[in-house]
Each structure stands twice: as C-alpha cells, then as structure tokens.
Design an enzyme around this catalytic site. Structure first.
Site, short mmCIF file in Angstrom:
data_model
loop_
_atom_site.label_atom_id
_atom_site.label_comp_id
_atom_site.label_asym_id
_atom_site.label_seq_id
_atom_site.Cartn_x
_atom_site.Cartn_y
_atom_site.Cartn_z
N HIS A 190 -43.34 -29.38 -38.36
CA HIS A 190 -43.16 -28.01 -37.90
C HIS A 190 -42.95 -27.93 -36.39
O HIS A 190 -42.30 -27.02 -35.91
CB HIS A 190 -44.32 -27.12 -38.37
CG HIS A 190 -44.19 -26.81 -39.83
ND1 HIS A 190 -45.07 -27.26 -40.76
CD2 HIS A 190 -43.22 -26.18 -40.52
CE1 HIS A 190 -44.67 -26.88 -41.96
NE2 HIS A 190 -43.54 -26.22 -41.84
N GLU B 112 -33.49 -28.02 -53.80
CA GLU B 112 -34.11 -28.97 -52.89
C GLU B 112 -34.82 -30.09 -53.65
O GLU B 112 -35.59 -30.85 -53.08
CB GLU B 112 -35.06 -28.28 -51.89
CG GLU B 112 -35.98 -27.25 -52.45
CD GLU B 112 -36.76 -26.48 -51.38
OE1 GLU B 112 -36.67 -26.79 -50.19
OE2 GLU B 112 -37.48 -25.55 -51.78
N CYS C 6 -29.50 -24.22 -46.04
CA CYS C 6 -30.43 -23.61 -45.09
C CYS C 6 -31.36 -24.66 -44.48
O CYS C 6 -32.26 -24.31 -43.71
CB CYS C 6 -31.21 -22.47 -45.71
SG CYS C 6 -32.25 -23.01 -47.07
N ARG D 239 -38.40 -17.42 -43.88
CA ARG D 239 -39.50 -18.21 -44.45
C ARG D 239 -40.73 -17.30 -44.57
O ARG D 239 -41.57 -17.26 -43.67
CB ARG D 239 -39.81 -19.41 -43.55
CG ARG D 239 -38.77 -20.53 -43.59
CD ARG D 239 -39.20 -21.69 -42.71
NE ARG D 239 -38.51 -22.93 -43.01
CZ ARG D 239 -37.45 -23.39 -42.34
NH1 ARG D 239 -36.97 -22.69 -41.33
NH2 ARG D 239 -36.90 -24.54 -42.67
N ARG E 17 -37.02 -15.80 -48.69
CA ARG E 17 -37.57 -16.80 -49.61
C ARG E 17 -38.99 -16.42 -49.97
O ARG E 17 -39.79 -16.10 -49.07
CB ARG E 17 -37.54 -18.17 -48.93
CG ARG E 17 -38.33 -19.20 -49.72
CD ARG E 17 -38.15 -20.57 -49.19
NE ARG E 17 -38.99 -20.82 -48.03
CZ ARG E 17 -38.96 -21.97 -47.35
NH1 ARG E 17 -38.11 -22.91 -47.70
NH2 ARG E 17 -39.75 -22.17 -46.34
N ARG F 255 -41.19 -36.24 -45.40
CA ARG F 255 -40.50 -35.67 -44.23
C ARG F 255 -41.40 -35.61 -43.01
O ARG F 255 -40.93 -35.44 -41.89
CB ARG F 255 -39.92 -34.28 -44.55
CG ARG F 255 -40.96 -33.27 -44.96
CD ARG F 255 -40.32 -32.02 -45.51
NE ARG F 255 -40.01 -31.06 -44.47
CZ ARG F 255 -39.65 -29.80 -44.71
NH1 ARG F 255 -39.49 -29.38 -45.95
NH2 ARG F 255 -39.40 -28.98 -43.72
N ASN G 263 -33.85 -30.26 -46.10
CA ASN G 263 -35.03 -30.96 -45.55
C ASN G 263 -35.83 -31.59 -46.68
O ASN G 263 -36.20 -32.76 -46.62
CB ASN G 263 -35.95 -29.99 -44.79
CG ASN G 263 -35.22 -29.22 -43.71
OD1 ASN G 263 -34.17 -29.65 -43.26
ND2 ASN G 263 -35.76 -28.09 -43.30
N ASP G 264 -36.06 -30.79 -47.73
CA ASP G 264 -36.81 -31.32 -48.86
C ASP G 264 -35.92 -32.16 -49.76
O ASP G 264 -36.36 -33.16 -50.32
CB ASP G 264 -37.45 -30.18 -49.65
CG ASP G 264 -38.75 -29.74 -49.01
OD1 ASP G 264 -39.55 -30.63 -48.66
OD2 ASP G 264 -38.96 -28.53 -48.82
C1 PEP Z 1 -35.59 -27.20 -46.67
O1 PEP Z 1 -36.38 -27.85 -47.35
O2 PEP Z 1 -34.47 -27.65 -46.29
C2 PEP Z 1 -35.91 -25.83 -46.25
C3 PEP Z 1 -35.01 -25.06 -45.67
O3 PEP Z 1 -37.19 -25.39 -46.43
P1 PEP Z 1 -38.46 -25.85 -45.53
O4 PEP Z 1 -37.96 -26.68 -44.39
O5 PEP Z 1 -39.13 -24.62 -45.10
O6 PEP Z 1 -39.24 -26.64 -46.54
MG MG Z 2 -38.00 -26.79 -48.39
#
Ligand code: PEP
Ligand code: MG
Length: 655
Positions: free
Chosen positions: A181, A410, A481, A276, A312, A444, A433-434
C-alpha cells in the site's frame, strides 16, 4: 557519483535532498525511578502531545489518510498508554523505560501474527514508541522544510502520511513490496518509490542530494547531472500541462474516497474506473452506516455527472483487515476469506453497502463492481443480494436504481470462465495486481522477490488478451484497473489488445492519456500509409534516381518504382516495419512486405548474383518481422568491388 540498481515499485524521476529516518538504537532506559507518579505524569503528557500531533496531521489530510491517523491516535491512547502505565506501576520504572518495553512487547506480539496486514502494524508500534521516546527526551519532531526524498529502512502508510506530501518528491526504502500500500500511495502521489540495497539505503544521510530515475538510485550526483535533472523535471511538468487528445481507449482514475475529489475534479480523467470502497471500512472504529456510505458514493457519483463512477464493493481481507470485523486468523490470507467472499459471508454488511450504492446510483452514472470473482455462482449470489437490497429500499419507499454490475477479473479462474462470466455481467475490469499474484504464484507484498512479481509477464498478458476477447465476443467492455494500466511500457500492448479502458492512479491520468494517444496513432499508421508512403533510405550513401541506375531492368521501371544508393558502408537496413517474405540463397536480394501489403525488393549490387553469395551476410530470414531501421544484411564492399561489380543498393516498390 554512484549509480545503484534498485527495484522500482513506482518508477519515475525525482531529484531532491534526502530526509533519512534513522531508527535510533533503543538503548534500554534506566528502569528504576524514585518517583513513579512523576513518571506517570510525564508519560501522559508525552501521549497527549503525540495525540495532538496525529490529530493536527489528520485535520490536514484527505479522508482516507485521516482515518488511518485517527486510528493510530486511538491505538496510542488505548493499548500503548495502558501498557506503559501498567509497566511503571508494576516495575517502578521511568516513563522512557516503560515506553520502550511496551513498544517492544506490542510490536513483537504483532510480528508473530500470521496476517501480513497485522504484521505491518508492528512497524507502526515501533514508530510510535520512537516518537514517544523522542518527546520524553525533549527532542523536537523535525519535519523537512524543502523538497525531499524520504529514506527509511521500512515505512508504513501511516508514517508516510506524517510527512508533508506537498514537499515529498520520492521514497527510498530497504524493505517493502512492489504491490504494497505504500507503493499504491506513492503512485497516487505521482512520485517514484524505489526499494534498494539495505547497506546503501542505511548509508544515506539527511541533506544528501539524491536522484531517483526509473530503477536507479544516484547518490552524490555531480553539479551538471543535478542541474540537468532538475531542468528535465521542470520540462516534464510543463509538457504535462499540454491539452490532451481524445482517445478510443478511455482513461479513468482510481480513487480511495471522497478525499480524492479535488484532485479528481482537476484531472483529465474520463470517469472513475475504480473506487476502492474498502478504505471507508478500514482503520475505522465502527462499521460505516448506510448513510455514511451513501454520502460518500453520492458525492463522487455527482461529481462525475454523466461520466462513469465504478464503485468496487469492499475488498476486505488478506492485507486489508478491518479490526472490528474479527475475521478468524488464516494460514494463507491471500487465498482465504477476502473480497467478495467476505461480502457473501457477512450478508448484513453487504446488504448495507448495496443499499447505499443503489440509492447513490440515482445521482449519476454509478456502476457496481465486485472483487475476487472466481466462480459463476458468485455473480448469481450477488444478483440475489442486489434484489434483496432493492426490495428493502422499495419497502422503505426510498429512491434507488439498480446499476450495471461488473466483475473484477483478478483470478486465473475468472479469465478461464470469462466467456460464461461475460453473459452474467455488464463489464469486466482486470485487477492486474492480484491477477499477477495469483497467476505467477507470487505474494504481491513479498519482500525481496520483486523479480518474480512481473505484471508484464507474457502469461499475464495472454490472460488479459483472453479476457478482452471473451468480453468483446459477448459485447461487453473490458477495463484494466490494476497498476499495469499506467505502465508506459505496457500501454502500447494493452491498446493493441483492444482493452477498452485504463483506470490508473490520479497522478498518472495525464501521462497515460498521452501514451494511449501515441499508441493508438501508431496502430492506425498502416491505414494512412498508402496515402503518405514513408520509407527510410535502406543504406547510407549517394542517392541515384531510377533512370540513373546502371541496370536496364531497374532503370526502365519494369520492376516498379526504384531508387539506387551507392553505399558508403556495408550495411542494409529495413526501410519500414515489415515482414521478410524472401531472402535469396545467394543473399544478395531480399523482399519485404509492409503493413499496407506493398512488396519492397532490396537488391544489392549490379550483377552480383554471379558472386553466389560471397561477401553477403543476411541477418534475417523469411518470416521475420522487422522494424524500420533494423539491420537486414551486412556486405563486404571490398569483395564486391574487387570482382569488378557495383555494390549499389536498389530499392524497388513492386506494388
Ligand atoms: C488489482 O488487484 O489489480 C486491483 C486493482 O485491486 P487492489 O490492488 O485493490 O487489490
Ligand atoms: Mg485486487
């Protein structure tokens, strides 16, 4: 001057002096005290002073950061103060000794927790302990007063937000994850964040000049490089102010809450592609009510007007834990109860959020999106909950609208089921990201394994292509996203794959829009090529018109429009992006086909066929894709000339 290769959690360019947070070695304070009541008073005053600091910072911060700081203040007053008071009473010790003991005990117990998010709080506890010790010693909390790069062994989001964002130019730590984060916060602020070698990071002192460029840390830059970099940063800032072109691929913004509204309003975002919503729930002492949620969703939706506002549903779990939710500890939280799984388990909580969303949908183009989808039944379950929420509102005679529903893609399962999933939802949004984490089996948040966390991995890109194709086959759009959407290296490929929208950190909207416009122009180039044929000269040297070529077949034009070049060096280059369709066995001629289907013959030398390949060294084969300017062939000018032949390079456009 030293250049050190780092891992770029957020790449970019920054030049500023370092503000180095040094963890002071916690020399055990004297435990014995003659006057415990004076120590208790000193402790309470230090806690009050720190609490005021946190509250003052929260008052200046956006809503999400403020929530984090307020939670820290609560932690300080409860767990920390109670623990230290008990230690003073039981051990008859100094306030300083009690604070040190309490910080150690609390952080060690958090560190043993299996949950990554809770483990991160240990760092907050140590930070809080350090700060209290400094107050007890009468040290001043020094804040940077000029632009700075924050340097630390490790950082938590709360620590980061205690420093003035307006002056923060970059972050450098020794520990941290690219998907953490802190990394996302750095992305939101539009600043680079590098994770570097521990020794190099520890050696940096406050006041040193640093440059962060892509994945490089430059220490002790010389005067010239320093000034050039500052100028480059200024030029980039000015270029960013140029108006943006309309693009086919939409560029939207990712936000974390109402606190982002001023920046959102000032941005060129074509909508919100990811709100988010879980940040309303995290670090919050109570469950946000329907009213509180409704206000937040309505504010952003109204601000966007006709533009989309994709909210979301809470993605709680894994590294994002809400203390009040009391989820049981898990062995593998990233593979456990998170995202939609939490929502479907805690249906009262989910229904409250859905009611707030349905009510806010009346105020604009709100869309709902659900995270961590892996199975089709989950979407059916969401639709059932939506109907229940609507029925409850109906009963209350409240105004509402059931908006479009999207699935976040994801998990690899969601990609593989995308053709069927597309029949159940109105849009897809790839959470890369996920998706990267679950596809490459790499946490991650993992520290020291950054090279394995590669969102540009061909496997991830293929999953993106499959999702886009499945979406388009069913007539629904696909967005990205995740952080990949704002990655300049990836954008041309994402545009080529036909992704409909990139939703990126607010700070990356303008740069992403420019990169998208450029990528779209390049993609369209083959269509305009027949009207504006542009071919590069295939060799360096003296140019000859068609009729001057000393070979009748070429000079007469029977082989098409030609030019000749008497080469000054033994290299032949591709005149445009093309596919090699033929290379003669003797290597003295090759044919290319360009994007408009034109056939281009490159013939080297007059009558050189008689050399039977001697002196010709092609670097490409039939079937190769080549780029304009790419080396196609080397030739030995001496060999050709000594055979009494001309090495003239002839380029003929055969139609
Ligand atoms: C992702 O996983 O790409 C995403 C946008 O959600 P977060 O980063 O909040 O898990
Ligand atoms: Mg995610």
């Amino acid at each position: 001057m030293k250049e050190i290769l780092c891992c770029a959690a957020q790449s970019g360019l920054a030049a500023a002096t370092a503000f180095a947070l040094k963890k002071k070695p916690v020399a055990s304070a004297a435990l014995g005290s003659a006057d415990p009541s004076a120590e208790l008073n000193a402790l309470v005053s230090a806690v009050q002073a720190l609490k005021q600091e946190l509250e003052a910072a929260a008052a200046k911060a956006n809503e999400d950061t403020a929530a984090i700081l307020e939670a820290e203040a609560a932690l300080l007053e409860n767990d920390f103060l109670t623990g230290a008071e008990k230690t003073i009473r039981e051990k008859n010790c100094t306030a300083l000794g009690a604070v040190q003991e309490t910080a150690k005990a609390l952080s060690e117990s958090l560190e043993r927790n299996e949950n990554a998010y809770i483990r991160q709080r240990a760092e907050d506890m140590r930070g809080m302990g350090q700060r209290l010790c400094a107050l007890l010693r009468g040290e001043k909390h020094i804040l940077p007063e000029e632009p700075f790069i924050l340097v630390a062994e490790e950082l938590s989001p709360a620590e980061l937000s205690a420093y003035p964002a307006a002056l923060l130019r970059g972050i450098l730590t020794a520990k941290g994850g690219v998907g953490s984060h802190v990394s996302i916060l750095a992305g939101n602020l539009g600043i680079p964040y590098l994770i570097g070698d521990a020794e190099a990071v520890a050696a940096i002192e406050t006041g040193e000049r640093l440059i962060l460029r892509d994945d490089k840390l430059i220490t002790e830059p010389d005067e010239q490089l320093w000034n050039e970099t500052l100028t480059e940063i200024e030029t980039k800032k000015k270029a960013a102010a140029v108006p943006l072109e309309k693009t086919r691929t939409k560029v939207c913004a990712n936000i974390a809450g109402v606190g982002d509204c001023p920046a959102l309003a000032a941005s060129a975002a074509e909508g919100v592609g990811l709100f988010r919503s879980e940040f309303l729930f995290l670090d919050c002492a109570h469950v946000p009510t329907e009213e509180e949620q409704f206000e937040a969703y309505r504010t952003v939706t109204e601000l966007m007007g006709e533009r989309e506002c994709v909210i979301r549903t809470m993605d709680i779990g894994s590294d994002k834990k809400a203390d009040w939710l009391e989820l049981p500890p898990e062995k593998n939280p990233a593979l456990g109860c998170r995202g939609l799984r939490v929502s479907l388990q805690k249906s009262e909580l989910f229904l409250t959020q859905l009611r707030a969303l349905l009510r806010a949908a009346v105020y604009g183009n709100l869309k709902i999106m659900v995270p961590m989808v892996a199975s089709l039944w989950e979407i059916d379950a969401v639709r059932e909950q939506l109907s229940l929420a609507a029925a409850e509102l109906e009963e209350r005679k409240a105004e509402y609208r059931i908006p479009a529903l999207g699935a976040m893609v994801e998990t690899p399962a969601a990609v593989l089921m995308a053709p069927e999933l597309a029949e159940k939802v109105d849009f897809f949004s790839l959470g890369t990201n996920d998706l990267t984490q679950y596809t490459l089996a790499i946490d991650r948040e993992a520290d020291g394994l950054e090279r394995y966390y590669d969102p540009c991995h061909e496997a991830v890109l293929r999953l993106i292509a499959m999702t886009v194709e499945a979406g388009h086959n069913s007539g629904i759009p696909t967005a990205i996203c995740g952080e990949l959407g704002g990655n300049p290296q990836a954008i041309p490929r994402l545009v080529e794959l036909g992704v409909d929208e990139l939703s990126v950190s607010l700070s990356k909207v303008a740069a992403t829009k420019k990169a998208v416009a450029e990528a779209e122009k390049k993609l369209a180039a083959p269509e305009i090529a027949p009207i504006l044929p542009t071919l590069l000269a295939p060799a360096d040297g003296e140019l000859y018109a068609m009729e001057e070529i000393p070979d009748e077949a070429f000079a007469s034009g029977v082989l098409g429009e030609c030019i000749g070049i008497l080469p000054s060096e033994g290299a032949v280059y591709a005149p445009c992006d093309a596919t090699v369709t033929n290379v003669t066995d003797s290597g003295h001629a090759l044919t290319l086909t360009d994007g408009c289907g034109r056939s281009i013959l490159l013939h080297i030398g007059i009558d050189t066929v008689m050399l039977e390949g001697k002196g010709f060294h092609p670097c490409v084969r039939a079937g190769d894709r080549v780029k304009a300017g790419q080396l196609l062939l080397n030739m030995e000018l001496e060999t050709i000339r000594s055979a009494g032949l001309s090495p003239m390079v002839i380029m003929a456009i055969c139609g």
